[in-house]
Design a protein around this motif. Sequence first.
Motif, mmCIF file in Angstrom:
data_model
loop_
_atom_site.group_PDB
_atom_site.id
_atom_site.type_symbol
_atom_site.label_atom_id
_atom_site.label_comp_id
_atom_site.label_asym_id
_atom_site.label_seq_id
_atom_site.Cartn_x
_atom_site.Cartn_y
_atom_site.Cartn_z
ATOM 1 N N PHE A 156 0.857 -1.190 0.000
ATOM 2 C CA PHE A 156 0.000 0.000 0.000
ATOM 3 C C PHE A 156 0.886 1.229 0.000
ATOM 4 N N THR B 186 -6.907 -7.958 4.996
ATOM 5 C CA THR B 186 -6.409 -9.135 4.288
ATOM 6 C C THR B 186 -5.844 -8.768 2.918
ATOM 7 N N PHE B 187 -5.717 -7.465 2.685
ATOM 8 C CA PHE B 187 -5.378 -6.975 1.348
ATOM 9 C C PHE B 187 -6.466 -7.420 0.364
ATOM 10 N N CYS B 188 -7.650 -7.652 0.930
ATOM 11 C CA CYS B 188 -8.764 -8.182 0.150
ATOM 12 C C CYS B 188 -8.352 -9.471 -0.574
ATOM 13 N N ASN C 168 -16.625 -5.827 2.957
ATOM 14 C CA ASN C 168 -16.117 -7.062 3.556
ATOM 15 C C ASN C 168 -16.956 -7.543 4.728
ATOM 16 N N ARG D 99 -10.608 -2.301 9.876
ATOM 17 C CA ARG D 99 -9.395 -2.798 9.230
ATOM 18 C C ARG D 99 -8.569 -1.632 8.706
ATOM 19 N N PRO E 189 -7.693 -4.017 -4.207
ATOM 20 C CA PRO E 189 -8.498 -4.049 -2.982
ATOM 21 C C PRO E 189 -9.603 -2.998 -3.009
ATOM 22 N N LEU E 190 -10.662 -3.290 -2.262
ATOM 23 C CA LEU E 190 -11.816 -2.397 -2.207
ATOM 24 C C LEU E 190 -11.442 -0.962 -1.873
ATOM 25 N N CYS E 191 -10.658 -0.807 -0.820
ATOM 26 C CA CYS E 191 -10.339 0.542 -0.341
ATOM 27 C C CYS E 191 -9.657 1.349 -1.432
ATOM 28 N N CYS F 37 -14.254 -0.626 2.863
ATOM 29 C CA CYS F 37 -13.733 -1.852 3.471
ATOM 30 C C CYS F 37 -14.763 -2.471 4.398
HETATM 31 S S1 SF4 Z 1 -7.257 -4.151 1.370
HETATM 32 FE FE1 SF4 Z 1 -8.471 -2.371 1.997
HETATM 33 S S2 SF4 Z 1 -10.584 -3.022 1.729
HETATM 34 FE FE2 SF4 Z 1 -9.350 -4.870 1.696
HETATM 35 S S3 SF4 Z 1 -9.331 -5.606 3.779
HETATM 36 FE FE3 SF4 Z 1 -7.533 -4.304 3.582
HETATM 37 S S4 SF4 Z 1 -8.204 -2.260 4.213
HETATM 38 FE FE4 SF4 Z 1 -10.042 -3.471 3.853
#
Ligand code: SF4
Lengths: 195, 279
Positions: A6, A120-122, A27, A35, A149-151, A23
């Motif tokens: 990230f 979880t890094f999605c 999720n 998270r 990832p979603l975020c 997130c």
């Molecule tokens: S990658 Fe982003 S959206 Fe996915 S679990 Fe981690 S913080 Fe949440």
Amino acid sequence: MGRMKFLCDIERCIDCSGCVVACKEGNHIPVRVNRRRVITIGQGQPGEKSISVACMHCSDAPCIAVCPVDCIYQRDDGIILHDKEACIGCGYCFMACPFGAPQFPSGQVFGARGSMDKCTFCAGGPEETFSVKERKLYGQNRIAEGKVPLCAAMWATKSLLAGDADEVSDVYRERVFKRGSGANAWGWNKAYKNR
Amino acid sequence: MKKILLPGLILFWAMTGLAIAQTPENLTTAYRQFNALFTGEWQQYGELFTNLQKNLFPRLFLLVITTIPVFLFLHYIAIGPMSFPHDGKRVYCYNLFVRIIHWMAALSFSLLVLTGFVVIFAKLLGPGYLGITARTVHLVSAVIFSIAAIPLFLFWIKEMLPALYDLQWLMIMGGYLNKEKKPVPAGKFNAGQKMWFWLATVGGGAMAVTGYFLYSHPGNIDILRLSAIIHNFLGAAMVALFLVHIYMALAATKGSLQSMIHGYKAEAELKILHPKFKY
Ligand code: SF4
Ligand code: SF4
Ligand code: SF4
């Protein structure tokens, strides 16, 4: 294989909390678990800056070092996942983590901590990819779907970059090259003051 | 012309230098501030806890539960238990109340040790729900132990106060290193029992406080890290003396266990092991 990372571009982050909401909703994160969160310094003052942080998916991760169940593990691409069914909720990973990433839902007997939950890094968890169980325990597995990832996908200002470390740093380098950074960055000073 | 240029240049440098130094948009400064907010002084207690938990704590507990029983077993074989005639005069040492709270404390403490080990060696003994259940039992046992330990503490504190002859007792290891029946310097409780008493009560109090923090996760994470460190070190010490206490009661002195069941000790035993006890 690449190394997932990230990067939050603090010249772009405007504390909209889009990442946090994305997130949480996407999720199905339990109440009181975050998270991802956003921290702002110098709020309301010129030069206010915000940053969004989740799990850093550290190299030589402290959380892995201390877990008595050894249920946290690192994938080849650097993503750190953990097995919620083996976790005993002892909280050691939280104490070892420099970033306060591991979170604990309460609501068990005597308000005891349940299994740890963290970003979880999605990328889901140890369960079978795309299985109902994986989704229920860990949320979406967007990495396996080939998505960001979603975020990072939700971001209006595209300040949160997620993905292969080389790509991420390329994007960021290009940005900095174009707009400058620090004193030379585009913004009030460059537009009006330092003319 | 040159005369103006030089001071002019210097002034220009100075001003740009000032402008850069003053700008709040200095990225490095901003990241530094963020870092302080996110990680705090991780290097202080975070790193310490991580290293101790990674390298020391599980090994320390393993060492305690392997080496101490071996030493005790060797003692049993090489020197053997002491036994005294129990058909002579008997002295009433422990009243019913003390015996009940002692067993309450004993039972809950055993549970604390067992469930503690389930957490420490969770990978082996109790991953998942087993471990979570162990943590709950640990909490309930801690409450029961506290309830029992407080009256026990008040009841025995006078007789447990250290005395000068305790040092002598420690020097000869309470006479347990040979089979000679020579009176050892001890009152109602010997120095070993006193050490165990203070560790279990005052140390138990510290365990309760740190354990409460570990359980409830207070706001300050450094308190949490320190609590985990103290809880582990103190826990190891308590387990060590607990094992010795069990050995003494069950094996080292014959009939010692019975005294905590019906309350009587043989006078013959008291004359040797607790000669300064005025009953
Ligand atoms: S990658 Fe982003 S959206 Fe996915 S679990 Fe981690 S913080 Fe949440
Ligand atoms: S939980 Fe904390 S220590 Fe573990 S990888 Fe994430 S940021 Fe690093
Ligand atoms: S809370 Fe779970 S994941 Fe974290 S250290 Fe304890 S057992 Fe491991």
